[in-house]
Design a protein around this motif. Structure first.
Motif, PDB file in Angstrom:
ATOM      1  N   SER A 159       0.808  -1.220   0.000  1.00 27.53           N
ATOM      2  CA  SER A 159       0.000   0.000   0.000  1.00 27.53           C
ATOM      3  C   SER A 159       0.842   1.272   0.000  1.00 27.53           C
ATOM      4  N   HIS A 160       2.173   1.130   0.018  1.00 32.77           N
ATOM      5  CA  HIS A 160       3.096   2.263  -0.141  1.00 32.77           C
ATOM      6  C   HIS A 160       2.905   3.359   0.916  1.00 32.77           C
TER       7      HIS A 160
ATOM      8  N   ILE B  52      -3.988   1.990   2.430  1.00 37.85           N
ATOM      9  CA  ILE B  52      -3.844   0.988   3.490  1.00 37.85           C
ATOM     10  C   ILE B  52      -5.213   0.550   3.995  1.00 37.85           C
ATOM     11  N   ILE B  53      -6.073   1.531   4.285  1.00 38.19           N
ATOM     12  CA  ILE B  53      -7.402   1.214   4.791  1.00 38.19           C
ATOM     13  C   ILE B  53      -8.180   0.400   3.755  1.00 38.19           C
ATOM     14  N   GLY B  54      -8.168   0.859   2.515  1.00 40.03           N
ATOM     15  CA  GLY B  54      -8.885   0.144   1.468  1.00 40.03           C
ATOM     16  C   GLY B  54      -8.338  -1.244   1.227  1.00 40.03           C
ATOM     17  N   ASN B  55      -7.020  -1.371   1.249  1.00 39.05           N
ATOM     18  CA  ASN B  55      -6.402  -2.672   1.021  1.00 39.05           C
ATOM     19  C   ASN B  55      -6.794  -3.649   2.125  1.00 39.05           C
TER      20      ASN B  55
ATOM     21  N   ILE C  42      -9.427  -0.656  -2.040  1.00 39.18           N
ATOM     22  CA  ILE C  42     -10.175  -1.914  -2.140  1.00 39.18           C
ATOM     23  C   ILE C  42      -9.953  -2.553  -3.507  1.00 39.18           C
ATOM     24  N   MET C  43      -9.991  -1.732  -4.551  1.00 42.03           N
ATOM     25  CA  MET C  43      -9.767  -2.261  -5.897  1.00 42.03           C
ATOM     26  C   MET C  43      -8.330  -2.744  -6.064  1.00 42.03           C
TER      27      MET C  43
ATOM     28  N   THR D  67      -2.362   3.467  12.023  1.00 43.40           N
ATOM     29  CA  THR D  67      -3.199   3.907  10.902  1.00 43.40           C
ATOM     30  C   THR D  67      -4.595   3.307  10.993  1.00 43.40           C
ATOM     31  N   LEU D  68      -4.673   2.023  11.302  1.00 44.57           N
ATOM     32  CA  LEU D  68      -5.978   1.375  11.423  1.00 44.57           C
ATOM     33  C   LEU D  68      -6.753   1.913  12.625  1.00 44.57           C
ATOM     34  N   GLU D  69      -6.039   2.148  13.712  1.00 42.18           N
ATOM     35  CA  GLU D  69      -6.704   2.679  14.901  1.00 42.18           C
ATOM     36  C   GLU D  69      -7.276   4.074  14.635  1.00 42.18           C
TER      37      GLU D  69
END
Length: 201
Positions: free
Chosen positions: A10-11, A17-20, A42-43, A111-113
């Motif tokens: 996700s670089h 990152i969130i979408g991935n 996501i894509m 990042t996820l948090e």
């Protein structure tokens, strides 16, 4: 590809990152419910999975596993490859990306948090367990692999031999590692081109 690889690819782009991550939880056209850049993540997840599933080296690894694990071979391959990415993490580096797996793992958890409320309930549950047990760092250890593969075995109701996948990894370690090292530069190049396509139009 499993969690660590998707995050790595996700670089360090937050919404990618969130979408991935959401790629494992958002089905069909539901990606359109998210902001544009998260939808691209996501894509990207789907593009990575398609590229990976068709790659001859991945097919070769799956074939090594198929006689023992049948339809679960691709799932086990994904987990094995996350292990080898963790082991060789400092060989690979995108711009502004730490070479240390522990630092990278902390960045992903933060990042996820930060975006926790965006995640659907199941993704929230997975994230909390991932952070609590530090999956991303532990993928690089044989202990972490044993735990991950044992977890897969417990969840797979109709596969009775998945507990043998950890011993299979140890017995075939070098050859699967060689597969990974041949494959990973290809997926890195593919993602680089795909992100340029997404952001340079």
């Amino acid at each position: 590809m499993n969690f660590l690889a998707h995050f790595f690819l996700s670089h360090r782009i937050e919404n990618i990152i969130i979408g991935n991550f959401l790629g494992d939880f958002v089905r069909g056209n539901k990606y359109k419910d998210y902001p544009e850049e998260i939808a691209k993540g996501i894509m990207l997840h789907r593009n990575i999975d398609t590229f990976t599933d068709q790659h001859p080296i991945i097919l070769q690894t799956n074939k090594r596993l198929h006689a023992n694990f049948g339809k679960y071979a691709p799932v086990i391959t994904d987990i094995y490859y996350d292990h080898f990415l963790g082991v060789h993490f400092n060989k690979y580096k995108f711009e502004n990306q730490s070479k240390e797996l522990k630092d990278f793992s902390i960045f992903i958890y933060q990042t996820l948090e930060k975006n926790y409320e965006i995640l659907p309930p199941l993704a929230q549950q997975v994230f909390l367990k991932m952070k609590e047990q530090d999956w991303l760092t532990h993928y690089a250890t044989l202990y972490g692999m044993e735990q991950s593969l044992n977890g897969l075995s417990r969840r797979a109701k109709y596969a009775t031999n998945l507990h043998e996948s950890f011993d299979f990894l140890k017995q075939n370690y070098s050859v699967i590692e060689s597969d990974f090292l041949l494959f990973f530069p290809d997926i890195m190049q593919f993602v680089h081109e795909k992100l340029n396509e997404y952001f340079c139009k």
